[in-house]
Design a protein around this motif. Structure first.
Motif, mmCIF file in Angstrom:
data_model
loop_
_atom_site.group_PDB
_atom_site.id
_atom_site.type_symbol
_atom_site.label_atom_id
_atom_site.label_comp_id
_atom_site.label_asym_id
_atom_site.label_seq_id
_atom_site.Cartn_x
_atom_site.Cartn_y
_atom_site.Cartn_z
ATOM 1 N N UNK A 1 0.828 -1.224 0.000
ATOM 2 C CA UNK A 1 0.000 0.000 0.000
ATOM 3 C C UNK A 1 0.859 1.270 0.000
ATOM 4 N N UNK A 2 0.464 2.262 -0.787
ATOM 5 C CA UNK A 2 1.221 3.533 -0.756
ATOM 6 C C UNK A 2 1.110 4.171 0.630
ATOM 7 N N UNK A 3 2.203 4.729 1.092
ATOM 8 C CA UNK A 3 2.224 5.320 2.445
ATOM 9 C C UNK A 3 1.162 6.409 2.588
ATOM 10 N N UNK A 4 0.958 7.172 1.521
ATOM 11 C CA UNK A 4 -0.022 8.255 1.551
ATOM 12 C C UNK A 4 -1.433 7.794 1.863
ATOM 13 N N UNK A 5 -1.715 6.517 1.583
ATOM 14 C CA UNK A 5 -3.078 6.003 1.804
ATOM 15 C C UNK A 5 -3.244 5.324 3.171
ATOM 16 N N UNK A 6 -2.152 5.285 3.947
ATOM 17 C CA UNK A 6 -2.229 4.606 5.253
ATOM 18 C C UNK A 6 -2.752 5.540 6.346
ATOM 19 N N UNK A 7 -3.239 4.950 7.422
ATOM 20 C CA UNK A 7 -3.699 5.757 8.564
ATOM 21 C C UNK A 7 -2.472 6.287 9.322
ATOM 22 N N UNK A 8 -2.722 7.233 10.240
ATOM 23 C CA UNK A 8 -1.638 7.850 11.006
ATOM 24 C C UNK A 8 -0.792 6.831 11.763
ATOM 25 N N UNK A 9 -1.453 5.820 12.329
ATOM 26 C CA UNK A 9 -0.747 4.799 13.103
ATOM 27 C C UNK A 9 0.223 4.008 12.246
ATOM 28 N N UNK A 10 -0.254 3.596 11.064
ATOM 29 C CA UNK A 10 0.608 2.834 10.145
ATOM 30 C C UNK A 10 1.783 3.689 9.667
ATOM 31 N N UNK A 11 1.475 4.949 9.393
ATOM 32 C CA UNK A 11 2.557 5.850 8.931
ATOM 33 C C UNK A 11 3.642 5.965 9.998
ATOM 34 N N UNK B 1 5.790 2.892 9.924
ATOM 35 C CA UNK B 1 6.737 2.890 8.790
ATOM 36 C C UNK B 1 7.859 3.887 9.073
ATOM 37 N N UNK B 2 7.483 5.046 9.612
ATOM 38 C CA UNK B 2 8.466 6.078 9.958
ATOM 39 C C UNK B 2 9.510 5.517 10.939
ATOM 40 N N UNK B 3 9.026 4.762 11.904
ATOM 41 C CA UNK B 3 9.904 4.142 12.896
ATOM 42 C C UNK B 3 10.814 3.100 12.244
ATOM 43 N N UNK B 4 10.209 2.292 11.394
ATOM 44 C CA UNK B 4 10.954 1.220 10.724
ATOM 45 C C UNK B 4 12.091 1.797 9.883
ATOM 46 N N UNK B 5 11.783 2.861 9.119
ATOM 47 C CA UNK B 5 12.806 3.469 8.259
ATOM 48 C C UNK B 5 13.898 4.114 9.122
ATOM 49 N N UNK B 6 13.506 4.742 10.224
ATOM 50 C CA UNK B 6 14.478 5.405 11.092
ATOM 51 C C UNK B 6 15.441 4.439 11.756
#
Lengths: 241, 340
Positions: free
Chosen positions: A126-136, A139-144
């Motif tokens: 799923x594109x990040x733009x279409x995810x809810x705040x929690x999922x974002x 992902x932000x945590x995972x990338x960091x």
């Protein structure tokens, strides 16, 4: 070990952090608390080497930051408060992109474990733009933390997320701490702070005014409230103790 | 660098209009080329004509001058009206076909049959003067020949006149071919683009420049969203990020200029020498312009307002060059021109 010696920060005419010194021990898990505008985020950016101190110096394992900045950046994983992701890319593409940028070799087992714990495999396409705040946030945590850093700096990693997502994030951060990693995270949530922290760093009036365990903080609570009487936000934060 | 390129390709794949933006001037060239050509016709030099003779010969002269294509004739009833138009600058010049024009011509006389009115600002009316002069000589020479032959033989004036006139078709039997030559290469003819083509190329350049500047938004977004800070931590430095983004920025600008440029050359069947010269010169000027633009963007601190300032500079460059006002040599649109 990271040491900050008489460090202060100023943006043009605005003083953001007054001079202070402190030490961060390896393997500690520090919850950073304090009212808005107290300098918590700037403090994390200084440690992450994203900002330079206006005065004073930082050192990493006894060596000045200036000399070992590449080593510092290799050791640090930083999760900003903003969702610093490309919204057009899917979660899978996002992870692949940041992994490709990484200069040091990414530990695939670590990455796989993190994706599983955060349950990101459910939204991989799923594109990040279409995810809810929690999922974002996840992902932000995972990338960091992609590169399996030894020092994790997290600026409100669970802000605005639902309870289920928060539990996933806490579980993963707890696991990292158990692996011996150093955690420094800003939060306003005592539930999360109590689950993760073995000590606290309290900011008020543009500097850290307390560093120690919860027991020590409770003991100094009244003294702190008297010292910073005008700080209504501080009173609100400490009333939960 | 390829990582960043694939990132943007991935993003653009989800927004096909971005690809369309790159090809937009090329599409416009193919769709609007006939319009460009017609507009070029309308930009012919306006000339007022007062036909006081109202004869067959006077009408023949004006028709032929108009057919020459370089001028656009505006009929006026009186000499006074024509003079006013010239003074006002509504027309470049006026030509008065005097009464008795046909009678004089038929005698082979060309003196004082047409009066040429111009003012101190008239510059482009020389084409019209040459066209009128050529047609005058054609009629006068035909008539002179017809008068002499008619006196010496029994052949009629009209017969000889028509016979003589055929030597002017499709082009005069003898004519002086005047071509411009380069001082550096006197043996070779110097080809040039038409002025409307140059204006269209300058428009292409403006579009390409603006599109490249628009891409700089991506850099400001990376900076503002914290992605650049993340890149700084992951890559230890932002040097490769900025290098890659400069290359993509310049590539967008160059491709969106070179594509329509060559589309226009293809449609207008421009000689290969001229195509090569404009391509090479265009690439050099564009590359230089994009380097300066990038440096300004970095010097302005990669802020969003810097993008607006740079867009303003690009539009100013186009306007000031087209109107030839204000620090003309400073603008990249002026550097773009080759011996025009």
């Amino acid at each position: 070990m990271i040491q900050l010696d008489n460090v202060s920060k100023r943006y043009r005419r605005k003083q953001v952090l007054d001079p202070f010194s402190l030490t961060i021990q390896e393997g500690s898990s520090i919850g950073i608390i304090g009212p808005n505008g107290a300098g918590k985020s700037t403090f994390l950016k200084l440690i992450a080497s994203l900002e330079k101190p206006s005065k004073g110096a930082l050192s990493y394992e006894g060596q000045p930051y200036k000399q070992v900045v590449k080593r510092v950046r290799s050791a640090i994983g930083y999760v900003p408060q903003d969702i610093a992701l490309y919204e057009e890319l899917t979660v899978g593409q996002q992870i692949a992109f940041w992994k490709k940028l990484e200069k040091t070799k990414v530990d695939d087992d670590f990455l796989k474990r993190m994706v599983e714990t955060l349950r990101l495999d459910e939204v991989m396409d799923q594109p990040v733009g279409q995810l809810s705040g929690g999922w974002k946030r996840k992902v932000n945590l995972c990338v960091g933390l992609l590169k399996n850093p030894s020092i994790c700096l997290l600026d409100e990693p669970t802000a605005g997320v639902d309870l289920a997502a928060k539990e996933d994030i806490i579980a993963w951060l707890k696991e990292l701490h158990q692996q011996g990693k150093t955690l420094l995270y800003i939060s306003h949530d005592w539930y999360e702070l109590r689950k993760l922290s073995d000590e606290y760093l309290l900011f008020a009036e543009k500097r850290p005014v307390f560093q120690g365990t919860e027991t020590a903080l409770i003991r100094q609570k009244e003294e702190l409230l008297q010292s910073f009487d005008e700080q209504k936000d501080l009173r609100r934060i400490l009333q939960h103790l | 660098m390829l990582t960043y390129l694939s990132l943007h390709l991935n993003k653009w794949r989800k927004r096909p209009f971005v690809i369309l933006l790159l090809a937009f001037p090329l599409l416009c060239t193919f769709l609007l080329y006939p319009f460009f050509e017609n507009t070029a016709g309308e930009t012919a030099v306006p000339i007022a004509v007062v036909d006081e003779d109202q004869s067959d010969d006077s009408r023949t002269v004006t028709d032929r001058v108009e057919d020459s294509g370089r001028v656009r004739l505006v009929s006026q009833a009186t000499r006074a009206e024509a003079e006013t138009d010239v003074q006002k600058g509504a027309v470049e010049a006026a030509f008065i076909i005097e009464k008795g024009f046909q009678a004089s011509i038929r005698q082979g006389e060309v003196n004082e049959v047409i009066t040429w009115i111009r003012n101190e600002n008239s510059a482009l009316d020389v084409f019209a003067k040459e066209a009128f002069g050529a047609e005058l000589m054609r009629l006068a020479l035909n008539a002179k020949a017809a008068v002499i032959v008619e006196q010496e033989t029994e052949t009629s004036f009209e017969e000889v006149f028509q016979y003589s006139d055929q030597f002017w078709e499709p082009e005069p039997l003898f004519q002086v071919s005047v071509t411009e030559r380069s001082p550096q290469q006197p043996e070779r003819e110097e080809p040039q683009l038409q002025s409307w083509q140059v204006t269209v190329l300058q428009l292409f350049f403006l579009y390409a420049w603006l599109l490249a500047i628009f891409f700089l938004y991506e850099v400001t977004k990376d900076e503002n969203s914290g992605r650049l800070a993340r890149i700084k931590l992951i890559q230890k430095t932002t040097a490769s990020y900025f290098f890659a983004h400069f290359v993509i920025f310049a590539f967008i600008g160059l491709i969106s200029y070179i594509l329509p440029l060559n589309g226009l050359f293809f449609l207008s069947e421009t000689p290969q020498d001229l195509m090569a010269a404009w391509n090479i010169h265009g690439i050099i000027v564009a590359a230089l312009t994009f380097i300066v633009t990038w440096c300004l963007f970095m010097a302005f601190g990669k802020k969003r307002w810097a993008v607006y300032i740079l867009m303003l500079i690009a539009v100013s460059s186009f306007i000031f060059t087209i109107t030839q006002t204000g620090f003309t040599d400073l603008w990249p649109h002026q550097w773009l021109l080759i011996n025009q």
